[in-house]
Scaffold this motif. Structure first.
Motif, PDB file in Angstrom:
ATOM      1  N   ASN A  45       0.816  -1.215   0.000  1.00  0.00           N
ATOM      2  CA  ASN A  45       0.000   0.000   0.000  1.00  0.00           C
ATOM      3  C   ASN A  45       0.849   1.264   0.000  1.00  0.00           C
ATOM      4  N   HIS A  46       1.607   1.463  -1.053  1.00  0.00           N
ATOM      5  CA  HIS A  46       2.489   2.628  -1.106  1.00  0.00           C
ATOM      6  C   HIS A  46       1.731   3.822  -1.647  1.00  0.00           C
ATOM      7  N   CYS A  70       2.043   7.013  -1.279  1.00  0.00           N
ATOM      8  CA  CYS A  70       2.597   8.335  -1.507  1.00  0.00           C
ATOM      9  C   CYS A  70       2.228   8.688  -2.951  1.00  0.00           C
ATOM     10  N   CYS A  94      11.695   8.161   3.109  1.00  0.00           N
ATOM     11  CA  CYS A  94      11.511   6.797   2.634  1.00  0.00           C
ATOM     12  C   CYS A  94      12.491   6.526   1.499  1.00  0.00           C
TER      13      CYS A  94
HETATM   14  S1  SF4 Z   1       6.642   6.936   1.257  1.00  0.00           S
HETATM   15 FE1  SF4 Z   1       7.684   4.963   0.999  1.00  0.00          FE
HETATM   16  S2  SF4 Z   1       6.555   3.489   2.218  1.00  0.00           S
HETATM   17 FE2  SF4 Z   1       5.336   5.323   1.998  1.00  0.00          FE
HETATM   18  S3  SF4 Z   1       4.097   4.895   0.254  1.00  0.00           S
HETATM   19 FE3  SF4 Z   1       5.792   5.987  -0.545  1.00  0.00          FE
HETATM   20  S4  SF4 Z   1       7.203   4.398  -1.123  1.00  0.00           S
HETATM   21 FE4  SF4 Z   1       5.721   3.425   0.197  1.00  0.00          FE
END
Ligand code: SF4
Ligand code: SF4
Ligand code: SF4
Lengths: 375, 502
Positions: free
Chosen positions: A94-95, A97, A130
């Motif tokens: 469930n990425h 972002c 991230c």
């Molecule tokens: S910030 Fe990192 S962990 Fe969060 S959704 Fe984006 S890729 Fe995935």
């Protein structure tokens, strides 16, 4: 003479025993990796560090350099392989972002579904901090449009103290396992999760911590994505808002070096200072999570003077200090300086103990000063 | 955190021996666990040395060239045969022989200890004995060798270095030395610094009752919970004619105060801590103190001013750079600008000095030769008997710190450990019909507590193990205020108790 190999067309020295990744890094050529953890053995789990060596594709983290080998880190073929791998990882969970699942499929529906399961109205809590997100930008990768996000199962642990473990964002890199088993050596995470199929057997396919977890949070610090996050910091701020201040842990005699993430004058989370002496980035449960007592409503906020009936009344500093000075002077006059005694604090800074020692010896003129070293 | 580095070493092939009555977590990593009886350390250590000498396994070269009084040690440990030592320590003689041989088979051996050695009426002798063993094995003055006390509080080393002790100024300069007094008189611009050694905490506490001490200043210690025999301590605190407590919270001790002064906490200060390795590291201000709280150093400065002394330094950095480091030869080279990142380990005698990782290099002791001080085993002040047949030993638990004034106010930590327990062995639980988590009474000659039993294989038969993190069920209602005659450290590690079902 140092041995040499050819890195991106240049003659490059290396140390015997170094992996391609280490040798490249030592020569300021960076190779991306999501799974390597300093101080732990390489696993090759993420596959992102793929490079070309003598015309073959190999993983840079786990392939040793040999004299004369020809390594290329950024050929079109290698870059394509990395892109493909990053896409796979984005699609595995469930990425949500701005990166994940935006090629096709219903992006809004995906966001809403994920946010509902997060209990939040924001993007992933790791947004901005991230490694996967960084690489996705760098390699210009977007998710492939997952159709299974409504039905796919992931193990989650959201009701534990201090740590939220949401494996719907886990990329199965294994850094948490290395942090727990090889760095802190708490042996709280089984290593065989990679053998299980995440679709068929999700409960076995993710690095879920066992009961012997001691909540050191080393796994959280190691997690490159938003799978493991500090409960107290989750959704409290975005990383670019935090000022990072290095300090020393207030608890035990190891003196671990901490990075305080301070947002609007408030400590929002604490991490270990990577490579800092003496703890090399590690912290225990108290060092990592024991900071918020300073914000307790119970803090003393002004001087207090005892009434005759045993209760206390608020006082100003002038009143309180005048009273102490007068009382001490009176005791010295009547009974001599050795009728005064003091105990200093083994938790407070050196400068405080020095001042108290100086006050007792040079002002009060007694050596009756001690602290709890003997207890 | 120190234990993680130990475990890393074991994973890389280092060998670990744990000598502890309890089978705690590190035992899982050890090749040998020596479950000696509480308070039998000297007998065990003398037994080891007996074997090393008898089997000629000790480091003859080191002993000859770097130590003195070996013959005295030899004579002293002669009677500590493995049989005799084993009887006292509750160990098979073979285990003592085996341990000695293992210790002699590798070099260097690092020896770490904590309060299990010091918190006894024979604490000082325990320390001597540990040092004897390491000198005999020639494990001194080298990296990864030596005697390594792992200190409890973050700045207990620093508080010692700063001279918060009755006998020395900062940098361990004796108050009895006229030259040192002269030096500090000059530096502080005062006359007639006192030259008599002052009182130690237990003497101060006694003094409150017999009125030798009338004004008492407690800075940042919750004595009412941390000292042995809470009832006695509270009586002493209540007897104080004038008690000043400087702290960040109200606690069991502030109840007895006449004046309470609110101080800045850890992240509200700029200054330094000194860790177990003598490493001076920076502490930085990250948040504003609440209300009218002030830095501790500021409070002392203001008091001095009211009593006629104007002190120049006006920040943590000024105090350190202009006073502490200047006045302490071992800290002379440590300045704030040098410890922006990693700290420096003292001795660090000038501003180019890189600091000192380990002491007594190549057998050079600060007093010349390493001195063997032969010591005799003595039992704890109170041993188990018919009325109180179990031994209570105390320690700390991972999730809390001391009396919980801080960790008890951190979200999440109480969820991990919400109350005290009395840890007892499977055998004792079974013979008394006690279930895990059942409330029991633990009684000593000084008091009693109601507390949940935690039935665990960690604890040997005959032992009760507790901590002092919670007011309810605090081990210090039970502990014995018996002290080492020299250091006046209390015997937290051993007293006699009995347990009863409720
Ligand atoms: S910030 Fe990192 S962990 Fe969060 S959704 Fe984006 S890729 Fe995935
Ligand atoms: S918190 Fe610590 S002990 Fe628990 S799983 Fe993470 S690394 Fe392991
Ligand atoms: S939880 Fe985090 S560190 Fe652990 S395997 Fe998943 S992504 Fe990697």
């Amino acid at each position: 003479m140092k041995p040499y190999f050819i890195l991106n067309g240049r003659n490059t020295p290396f140390e015997k025993g170094q992996s391609i990744l280490e040798a490249a890094e030592a020569n300021n050529v960076s190779i991306p990796s999501l799974c390597c953890l300093k101080g732990a053995s390489p696993t090759g789990n993420c596959g992102v560090c793929v490079v070309e060596m003598n015309g073959q594709e190999v993983l840079a983290c786990s392939t040793p350099v040999n004299t004369g080998v020809v390594v290329r880190t950024r050929t079109p073929a290698i870059l394509a392989l990395r892109q493909e791998r990053i896409k796979e990882l984005l699609d595995s969970g469930n990425h949500n972002c701005a990166i994940g699942s935006s090629d096709n499929g219903d992006w809004c529906d995906f966001q809403q579904t994920v946010q509902a399961s997060d209990g939040a109205s924001e993007l992933c809590p790791a947004w901005g901090d991230c490694r996967l997100q960084e690489l996705a930008y760098e390699y210009q990768v977007t998710g492939g449009g997952r159709q299974d996000y409504k039905v796919r199962q992931y193990p989650q642990k959201k009701d534990e103290p201090l740590i939220i473990r949401d494996y719907s964002r886990c990329i199965r890199c294994g850094r948490c396992v290395a942090a727990c088993n090889e760095i802190q050596v708490n042996l709280a995470i089984d290593t065989d999760f990679l053998d299980a199929d995440p679709l068929a057997n999700p409960d076995k396919a993710y690095p879920v911590a066992k009961d012997n977890c001691v909540y050191c949070g080393e796994c959280v610090q190691a997690c490159p994505v938003g799978a493991l996050v500090e409960k107290k910091a989750r959704y409290q701020y975005r990383p670019w808002k935090a000022e990072k201040i290095r300090t020393t842990c207030p608890y035990c005699g190891v003196g671990c070096q901490q990075t305080l993430h301070v947002v609007d004058g408030r400590i929002a989370k604490v991490t270990g200072v990577e490579d800092g002496a003496p703890n090399k980035g590690r912290l225990c449960v108290k060092g990592r999570f024991g900071y918020d007592f300073i914000y307790s409503e119970d803090r003393l906020k002004n001087p207090l003077i005892r009434n005759n009936d045993g209760t206390f009344r608020d006082a100003t500093w002038d009143e309180a200090l005048d009273l102490v000075a007068a009382k001490f002077q009176q005791i010295i006059d009547q009974h001599g300086p050795d009728a005064l005694a003091g105990v200093s604090c083994a938790r407070s800074i050196n400068e405080d103990s020095y001042q108290m020692m100086k006050f007792f010896r040079s002002v009060l003129k007694t050596n009756n000063i001690d602290h709890c070293a003997r207890t | 955190m120190a234990s993680t580095f130990l475990k890393n070493a074991v994973q890389k092939g280092a060998r670990l021996i744990v000598a502890d009555p309890r089978a705690h977590r590190l035992v899982d990593f050890a090749e040998l666990h020596v479950p000696l009886r509480v308070g039998s350390d000297i007998a065990f250590l003398n037994g080891l040395m007996h074997v090393l000498i008898k089997e000629e396994l000790y480091d003859k070269k080191f002993v000859q060239s770097c130590t003195m009084d070996f013959e005295k040690l030899k004579a002293q440990v002669a009677e500590y045969t493995p049989e005799m030592a084993g009887k006292i320590a509750g160990l098979a003689p073979e285990m003592i022989v085996d341990t000695a041989r293992r210790l002699a088979s590798v070099k260097p051996v690092m020896l770490c200890y904590t309060l299990g050695i010091t918190e006894h009426t024979c604490g000082k002798n325990n320390v001597m004995s540990v040092a004897n063993l390491q000198m005999l094995l020639g494990n001194m003055g080298m990296e990864c060798g030596g005697v390594n006390p792992l200190r409890g509080q973050n700045n207990v080393q620093g508080a010692c270095d700063m001279g918060a002790l009755p006998n020395v100024y900062c940098g361990y300069q004796a108050v009895t030395d006229p030259k040192a007094r002269e030096k500090f008189e000059k530096a502080w611009g005062v006359e007639n610094l006192p030259g008599n050694v002052g009182l130690m905490i237990p003497q101060m506490m006694d003094g409150l009752v017999d009125k030798k001490v009338r004004g008492f200043y407690i800075f940042g210690e919750n004595l009412a919970n941390t000292e042995p025999d809470i009832r006695k301590v509270e009586h002493e605190l209540a007897s104080a004619e004038f008690l000043v407590v400087q702290d960040i919270f109200q606690n069991e001790t502030t109840k007895f105060a006449h004046v309470i002064l609110p101080a800045c906490a850890w992240s509200e200060n700029n200054g330094t801590f000194t860790n177990s390795e003598r490493r001076v590291s920076r502490v930085r201000k990250a948040s504003e103190p609440p209300g009218e709280s002030r830095p501790n150093w500021w409070i002392f400065k203001q008091l001095a001013k009211r009593m006629g002394h104007d002190w120049a330094s006006n920040s943590g950095q000024e105090i350190w750079d202009n006073e502490v480091s200047v006045l302490s030869p071992n800290l002379f080279g440590i300045k704030f600008h040098r410890i922006e990142n990693d700290g420096l380990q003292w001795p660090c005698t000038d501003e180019c000095h890189p600091g000192t990782t380990f002491l007594h290099k190549e057998g050079n002791f600060s007093c010349g030769l390493g001195n063997f001080v032969a010591v005799e085993w003595t039992p704890p002040a109170e041993v188990a008997d018919e009325e109180y047949p179990l031994v209570l030993s105390t320690g700390r638990r991972l999730y809390h710190y001391h009396t919980r004034t801080q960790t008890g106010r951190c979200e999440g930590l109480n969820d991990l450990l919400g109350e005290e327990t009395a840890d007892i062995s499977l055998a004792d639980a079974e013979s008394m019909g006690i279930e895990d988590r059942e409330y029991i009474k633990v009684k000593s000659r000084r008091g009693e507590v109601n507390v949940r039993a935690r039935v665990t294989p960690e604890v040997p038969k005959g032992m009760v193990w507790m901590a002092f993190h919670f007011r309810e069920g605090n081990a210090n209602w039970l502990t014995n205020p018996a002290f080492d005659p020299v250091t006046l450290t209390a015997e937290y590690k051993a007293c006699a108790v009995r347990i009863e079902k409720q």
